[in-house]
Design a protein around this motif. Structure first.
Motif, PDB file in Angstrom:
ATOM      1  N   VAL A  80      48.528  52.984  45.731  1.00 31.90           N
ATOM      2  CA  VAL A  80      47.455  53.298  46.674  1.00 31.90           C
ATOM      3  C   VAL A  80      47.510  52.299  47.826  1.00 31.90           C
ATOM      4  N   HIS A  81      47.335  52.788  49.058  1.00 33.66           N
ATOM      5  CA  HIS A  81      47.412  51.894  50.208  1.00 33.66           C
ATOM      6  C   HIS A  81      46.670  52.498  51.396  1.00 33.66           C
ATOM      7  N   GLY A  82      46.458  51.666  52.416  1.00 28.74           N
ATOM      8  CA  GLY A  82      45.851  52.134  53.656  1.00 28.74           C
ATOM      9  C   GLY A  82      44.448  52.660  53.465  1.00 28.74           C
ATOM     10  N   ALA A  83      44.154  53.809  54.113  1.00 29.45           N
ATOM     11  CA  ALA A  83      42.821  54.401  54.044  1.00 29.45           C
ATOM     12  C   ALA A  83      42.464  54.803  52.619  1.00 29.45           C
ATOM     13  N   ASP A  84      43.452  55.227  51.841  1.00 28.82           N
ATOM     14  CA  ASP A  84      43.182  55.594  50.446  1.00 28.82           C
ATOM     15  C   ASP A  84      42.697  54.397  49.644  1.00 28.82           C
ATOM     16  N   GLU A  85      43.235  53.213  49.943  1.00 30.81           N
ATOM     17  CA  GLU A  85      42.798  52.010  49.241  1.00 30.81           C
ATOM     18  C   GLU A  85      41.348  51.691  49.576  1.00 30.81           C
ATOM     19  N   SER A  86      41.000  51.761  50.856  1.00 26.57           N
ATOM     20  CA  SER A  86      39.611  51.496  51.252  1.00 26.57           C
ATOM     21  C   SER A  86      38.660  52.488  50.601  1.00 26.57           C
ATOM     22  N   GLU A  87      39.068  53.762  50.553  1.00 25.89           N
ATOM     23  CA  GLU A  87      38.237  54.784  49.924  1.00 25.89           C
ATOM     24  C   GLU A  87      38.094  54.519  48.426  1.00 25.89           C
ATOM     25  N   ALA A  88      39.178  54.055  47.800  1.00 25.52           N
ATOM     26  CA  ALA A  88      39.136  53.773  46.368  1.00 25.52           C
ATOM     27  C   ALA A  88      38.127  52.666  46.059  1.00 25.52           C
ATOM     28  N   PHE A  89      38.143  51.599  46.851  1.00 27.31           N
ATOM     29  CA  PHE A  89      37.191  50.518  46.621  1.00 27.31           C
ATOM     30  C   PHE A  89      35.751  50.991  46.840  1.00 27.31           C
ATOM     31  N   ALA A  90      35.568  51.962  47.729  1.00 29.78           N
ATOM     32  CA  ALA A  90      34.220  52.475  47.981  1.00 29.78           C
ATOM     33  C   ALA A  90      33.721  53.347  46.835  1.00 29.78           C
TER      34      ALA A  90
ATOM     35  N   PHE B 221      31.187  46.221  39.585  1.00 31.01           N
ATOM     36  CA  PHE B 221      31.919  45.509  38.538  1.00 31.01           C
ATOM     37  C   PHE B 221      30.935  44.656  37.748  1.00 31.01           C
ATOM     38  N   PRO B 222      30.960  44.708  36.420  1.00 29.67           N
ATOM     39  CA  PRO B 222      29.994  43.948  35.624  1.00 29.67           C
ATOM     40  C   PRO B 222      30.094  42.439  35.875  1.00 29.67           C
ATOM     41  N   GLU B 223      28.955  41.804  36.040  1.00 26.42           N
ATOM     42  CA  GLU B 223      28.935  40.371  36.295  1.00 26.42           C
ATOM     43  C   GLU B 223      29.562  39.586  35.147  1.00 26.42           C
ATOM     44  N   ALA B 224      29.313  40.039  33.914  1.00 24.22           N
ATOM     45  CA  ALA B 224      29.871  39.336  32.751  1.00 24.22           C
ATOM     46  C   ALA B 224      31.394  39.401  32.747  1.00 24.22           C
ATOM     47  N   ASP B 225      31.953  40.525  33.183  1.00 26.41           N
ATOM     48  CA  ASP B 225      33.407  40.640  33.231  1.00 26.41           C
ATOM     49  C   ASP B 225      33.997  39.744  34.322  1.00 26.41           C
ATOM     50  N   ALA B 226      33.311  39.669  35.472  1.00 27.88           N
ATOM     51  CA  ALA B 226      33.765  38.762  36.527  1.00 27.88           C
ATOM     52  C   ALA B 226      33.744  37.318  36.037  1.00 27.88           C
TER      53      ALA B 226
ATOM     54  N   ASN C 159      47.407  38.491  30.843  1.00 23.82           N
ATOM     55  CA  ASN C 159      47.385  39.752  30.105  1.00 23.82           C
ATOM     56  C   ASN C 159      45.957  40.251  29.907  1.00 23.82           C
ATOM     57  N   GLU C 160      45.046  39.365  29.522  1.00 20.34           N
ATOM     58  CA  GLU C 160      43.657  39.792  29.316  1.00 20.34           C
ATOM     59  C   GLU C 160      42.997  40.173  30.634  1.00 20.34           C
ATOM     60  N   MET C 161      43.280  39.407  31.677  1.00 17.09           N
ATOM     61  CA  MET C 161      42.759  39.739  33.001  1.00 17.09           C
ATOM     62  C   MET C 161      43.247  41.128  33.432  1.00 17.09           C
ATOM     63  N   GLN C 162      44.525  41.400  33.230  1.00 17.54           N
ATOM     64  CA  GLN C 162      45.103  42.690  33.581  1.00 17.54           C
ATOM     65  C   GLN C 162      44.486  43.824  32.763  1.00 17.54           C
ATOM     66  N   ARG C 163      44.228  43.566  31.504  1.00 12.82           N
ATOM     67  CA  ARG C 163      43.630  44.593  30.656  1.00 12.82           C
ATOM     68  C   ARG C 163      42.246  44.994  31.174  1.00 12.82           C
ATOM     69  N   MET C 164      41.442  43.993  31.550  1.00 13.74           N
ATOM     70  CA  MET C 164      40.098  44.266  32.046  1.00 13.74           C
ATOM     71  C   MET C 164      40.133  45.011  33.379  1.00 13.74           C
TER      72      MET C 164
ATOM     73  N   TYR D 278      39.174  49.043  34.549  1.00  8.31           N
ATOM     74  CA  TYR D 278      38.227  49.283  35.645  1.00  8.31           C
ATOM     75  C   TYR D 278      38.804  50.231  36.690  1.00  8.31           C
ATOM     76  N   PHE D 279      40.082  50.038  37.034  1.00  9.17           N
ATOM     77  CA  PHE D 279      40.706  50.853  38.077  1.00  9.17           C
ATOM     78  C   PHE D 279      41.390  52.111  37.541  1.00  9.17           C
ATOM     79  N   ALA D 280      41.440  52.281  36.226  1.00  4.99           N
ATOM     80  CA  ALA D 280      42.142  53.423  35.635  1.00  4.99           C
ATOM     81  C   ALA D 280      41.697  54.779  36.191  1.00  4.99           C
ATOM     82  N   PRO D 281      40.395  55.020  36.420  1.00  4.00           N
ATOM     83  CA  PRO D 281      39.995  56.329  36.950  1.00  4.00           C
ATOM     84  C   PRO D 281      40.632  56.666  38.295  1.00  4.00           C
ATOM     85  N   LEU D 282      41.060  55.662  39.036  1.00  6.43           N
ATOM     86  CA  LEU D 282      41.702  55.882  40.329  1.00  6.43           C
ATOM     87  C   LEU D 282      43.210  56.030  40.201  1.00  6.43           C
TER      88      LEU D 282
END
Length: 327
Positions: free
Chosen positions: A180-190, A195-200, A228-233, A237-241
């Motif tokens: 994902v890149h460009g305008a699609d990336e901005s749309e994805a973040f929107a 993001f859960p505070e506890a996960d951050a 690895n754990e950071m990547q898993r979390m 989170y981003f899997a739906p995209l």
């Protein structure tokens, strides 16, 4: 500053391991950790010319950056830009940012202007979320940026630690896909939920209290475990995209799982992918794991390589003189 007749800039690819705080509840958002890798790089050469000429891979994007820089810096005259090597585009390796700031460094050196990599990155629309690419251009290694606050330009680099010389990174590139890149990336973040505070908080703790100390003590198991754990979390989170999966490329995911079964550590995806990565404790181990994956039927069509980490930033050479590390 004396104006040279030619300038060559070489900048390495980067891995983006993920964001520290996508919640932003403390007033700063994003923050990220990543590193410079060898074996993949962008290399450009620039000389004065009567008009603007841009040749080589990614030339359309490079021309846009050069035109923006000419306008922002009030430059006169033309130049010829030759893109001699290019980091693969939209693969999660920082191609756009590294190309943009390489052109900034080259043009400023050619015109006898002081470097302003961070300022030019902002002018060119780079580093709007992660400051890792800019920080790695400046010095290599493994870096952490402090995220973006209300008045932040380019995110500040708050940590830089050398990547151990003996360790290796296994890269898995899927040339048939782009992230994902460009305008699609901005749309994805929107579109993503808060993001859960506890996960951050958990990710920040993993980086500060496990990944970085493990680097300092050359403890690969602890470092890779934190990544690895950071990547898993973040992958969840981003899997739906990404079609419901933590990896943009199912083939890359399969290759990484195969190498993990053989002893590779800390598997993950760089940025939006599709490039995946893992770690090995030595060159011999990395070569063994790479050969195992290349010879497996599930990995046909993938580019699998073992790379060193780079503990230096970009190199800038003027008038054919041997390259010197930026600045």
């Amino acid at each position: 500053m004396t104006r040279p007749s030619s300038v060559t800039v070489t900048v390495p690819a980067r891995l983006h391991f993920g964001f520290l705080d996508l919640n932003g509840g403390l007033g700063r958002r994003f923050g990220s950790i990543g590193m410079a890798v060898g074996g993949l790089r962008t290399r450009i050469s620039i000389v004065p010319a009567r008009q603007l000429q841009v040749n080589g891979p990614d030339s359309a994007r490079a021309r846009e950056y050069v035109e923006q820089l000419y306008d922002a810096l009030g430059l006169r005259g033309g130049c010829r830009v030759d893109i001699l090597e290019a980091i693969p585009s939209h693969a999660g390796l920082g191609s756009g940012t590294q190309l943009a700031i390489a052109l900034s460094a080259a043009l400023r050196r050619l015109h006898g202007l002081p470097f302003d990599i961070r300022g030019d990155a902002v002018r060119l629309g780079r580093g709007s979320r992660s400051g890792v690419g800019i920080g790695l251009f400046e010095g290599g290694g493994v870096v952490v940026d402090g995220g973006r606050g209300e008045h932040t330009g380019a995110a500040p680099i708050i940590s830089r630690i050398p990547f151990p010389d003996a360790w290796r990174i296994l890269l898995v590139l899927d040339r048939a896909r782009t992230g994902v890149h460009g305008a699609d990336e901005s749309e994805a973040f929107a579109r993503v939920p808060v993001f859960p505070e506890a996960d951050a908080a958990r990710i920040c703790r993993l980086v500060l209290m496990q990944a970085l100390p493990a680097l300092a003590e050359c403890d690969l198991v602890a470092f890779a475990g934190a990544i690895n754990e950071m990547q898993r979390m973040l992958g969840a989170y981003f899997a739906p995209l990404q079609g419901g999966a933590p990896f943009a490329s199912p083939d890359v995911a399969a290759a990484l799982q195969l190498m993990e079964s053989e002893g590779a550590l800390g598997i993950g995806q760089s940025s939006w992918g599709p490039t995946g990565f893992a770690f090995a404790g030595s060159s011999d181990e990395a070569q063994r794991l790479a050969a195992f994956a290349r010879n497996h039927p599930r990995c046909r069509g993938l580019d699998i390589r073992a790379c060193k980490g780079l503990n230096r930033g970009a190199e800038v050479a003027a008038d054919g003189v041997g390259a010197a590390s930026y600045p």
